[in-house]
Write an enzyme that holds these catalytic residues in place. Structure first.
Site, short mmCIF file in Angstrom:
data_model
loop_
_atom_site.label_atom_id
_atom_site.label_comp_id
_atom_site.label_asym_id
_atom_site.label_seq_id
_atom_site.Cartn_x
_atom_site.Cartn_y
_atom_site.Cartn_z
N GLU A 1 25.92 9.06 72.32
CA GLU A 1 24.56 9.27 71.83
C GLU A 1 24.54 9.99 70.48
OE1 GLU A 1 22.51 11.35 74.90
OE2 GLU A 1 22.83 9.78 76.42
N ASP B 1 39.01 22.75 76.27
CA ASP B 1 40.04 23.65 76.78
C ASP B 1 40.42 23.28 78.20
OD1 ASP B 1 41.52 26.31 76.51
OD2 ASP B 1 40.28 26.69 78.27
#
Length: 555
Positions: free
Chosen positions: A269, A210
């Protein structure tokens, strides 16, 4: 191979390219516990419906613990589910149910600000020497006691509020209950990344970030310059004072790029996860280009197609400008979401209701054939119009602040109509919902449209299925917009392997023609069956809401 499925050129980690992402606004989707507010179990209950649309992923708007001043975009705990929406166990069940249906799950992350009731802010506001004192943006007043500069909140009024305990102002680019975090503090960055990892470890497939370009502000707190007034058709200036400035110093700062690279390293990751940013600003194309290259965001969308304008000329200009700047970056097209009036109302000024409904699939076809991915907002597949909300029923603080000239965002947030059963709430809830279900939405309920092969719902399903069957070279094909000087939007998609596509959409009321270039008159017509139009005497001939998609195979 599907361009809308889980692989692009065999790379499962880039499932998001050309994907169709279905945005769910949880308060208004499905109420499972009967309190008038949609919740996570309600989403889980309706996942078979979502799967039937053929979409690749769901994006769930905020469900975190919050005072709900801005309905979840004011977070008071990044690692917990608000009781209105359920529990962490409910979220885990939702993830499992979505993944079992081959649906990815993207969730909102609000990193620019928190709620003023977040424990971090409650500690920070107590004084200038506590461990959280520098976790938010604090500034001394000017000599006369006024705010540090002229910055204005997106929701209207000053972007600074006074704290009596600290004798300082704090920055809030949105509501005063949404203080801005200080991401210049390394501890804040570390904490936010750790909170994001919490959700990645729970199985989320990505984040919608956002207000992604609001993370940093100008260190010197320089004033924003005035913007030339843009008068409306009545000769009046903008309703919102935010539109009176060029926002050069309160957002879109260079440090943002460095932080997004840290976000990228975290996402790496967790292979196969995605980041999608919401960009709002004065030069969104440049920002989107910067933010989606050099190992930052995977994709971004802006408000450029969330405006009132939808003419062919406007779209030609917008798409051409976007493509000229975004080269290696990846756009995500959105013509509707929880912040703007519904597209059926917003993009059909001057069209009657039947014409507007006929144009709904046309705009989906446009999004499906553009270079990029797309977000489909809940209820758009039903052809819902913007709802008229009385002031007494209004919930949105944005609208309450600027009423009556701006009525806020509640008109696009009304509950999903599931059943036309004669009940007031159209199957959304057994009790009075947080916003009323408009009477005009009942006859467009899912149960009404399911059995009609020509309904907007089934047209959308057919289009998304058609998108899945397109030749794979369309996935990454380049895009070139054609000047037509009429109400046709025409663009080419040209693949690296020589394949060429021509897309033509009639956005006007009258029949329009397009002279086909040599070599395309015999191209394969792969247009979805629901669109009228055809070829005649070397021309494309398209009626209102007509379209054609041609595929020229090259060796």
């Amino acid at each position: 191979m599907s361009v809308s499925g889980n692989t692009i050129n065999g790379d499962k980690t880039e499932w998001w390219r050309n994907s169709v992402i279905y945005q769910i606004y949880p308060r208004s989707f499905c109420d499972a516990n009967g309190d008038g507010i949609g919740d996570l179990p309600g989403i889980t209950r309706k996942l078979d419906y979502v799967q039937s649309l053929g979409v690749d992923a769901i994006w769930i708007s905020p469900f975190f613990k919050s005072p709900m001043v801005d309905f979840g975009y004011d977070v008071s705990d990044y690692r917990d589910v608000d009781l209105q929406f359920g529990s962490l166990a409910d979220f885990d069940r939702l993830i499992e149910a979505a993944h079992s249906r081959n649906l990815k799950v993207i969730i909102d992350q609000i990193l620019s600000h928190t709620s003023d009731r977040h424990p971090w802010f409650e500690e920070s506001r107590c004084g200038r020497d506590n461990p959280k004192s520098d976790w938010y943006v604090w500034a001394d007043p000017k000599a006369d006691g006024s705010p540090p500069n002229n910055w204005v909140s997106v929701f209207g009024g000053p972007a600074w509020s006074w704290c009596t305990r600290r004798r300082q102002y704090y920055l809030h680019n949105f509501l005063k209950e949404q203080p801005d975090l200080n991401l210049r503090n390394p501890q804040v960055q570390e904490q936010l990344l750790t909170d994001m990892e919490f959700w990645l470890d729970r199985g989320v497939d990505g984040f919608r970030l956002d207000a992604v370009n609001f993370y940093f502000h100008d260190r010197s707190l320089r004033d924003n310059p005035a913007r030339p007034l843009r008068l409306d058709k009545n000769g009046l200036p903008p309703v919102n004072p935010y539109d009176y400035q060029w926002h050069l110093h309160d957002k879109s700062q260079p440090e943002n790029l460095q932080f997004l690279q840290r976000v990228r390293r975290l996402m790496d990751e967790h292979p196969g996860t995605v980041t999608m940013g919401e960009v709002g600003g004065d030069n969104t194309y440049r920002i989107m280009a910067e933010y989606t290259t050099d190992r930052r965001l995977d994709m971004a969308y802006s408000f450029d197609l969330l405006t009132e304008e939808s003419s062919a000329e406007f779209l030609r200009r917008t798409l051409r400008s976007n493509r000229a700047v975004i080269e290696k970056g990846w756009p995500c097209w959105s013509i509707a979401n929880h912040d703007v009036p519904r597209s059926l109302t917003r993009w059909n000024k001057g069209f009657d209701s039947d014409q507007a409904l006929a144009r709904a699939p046309l705009f989906l076809l446009m999004q499906l054939t553009l270079r990029g991915s797309l977000c489909l907002y809940q209820g758009e597949e039903l052809g819902l119009e913007e709802a008229e909300i009385t002031f007494e029923d209004l919930q949105d603080p944005y609208g309450i602040n600027l009423w009556p000239e701006f009525k806020g965002r509640d008109g696009c947030r009304t509950p999903m109509p599931w059943f036309d059963s004669g009940e007031v709430n159209a199957g959304f809830s057994k009790v009075k919902p947080w916003l009323p279900v408009p009477e005009g939405h009942h006859h467009k309920a899912v149960s009404v449209q399911e059995g009609d092969p020509h309904s907007t719902l089934n047209q959308f399903r057919a289009l998304i299925d058609w998108h899945r069957q397109l030749p794979p070279e369309l996935a990454t094909a380049d895009q070139e917009v054609v000047d037509t000087e009429n109400d046709l939007l025409v663009f080419y998609r040209r693949g690296a392997n020589g394949g060429e596509f021509l897309v033509a959409l009639n956005l006007g009321k009258d029949e329009e023609t397009f002279d086909l270039p040599e070599g395309l008159s015999d191209a394969e017509d792969i247009t979805p069956a629901l669109f009228a139009g055809g070829r005649r005497d070397g021309k494309l001939v398209l009626p209102l809401a007509g379209a054609r998609v041609l595929h020229l195979k090259k060796n």
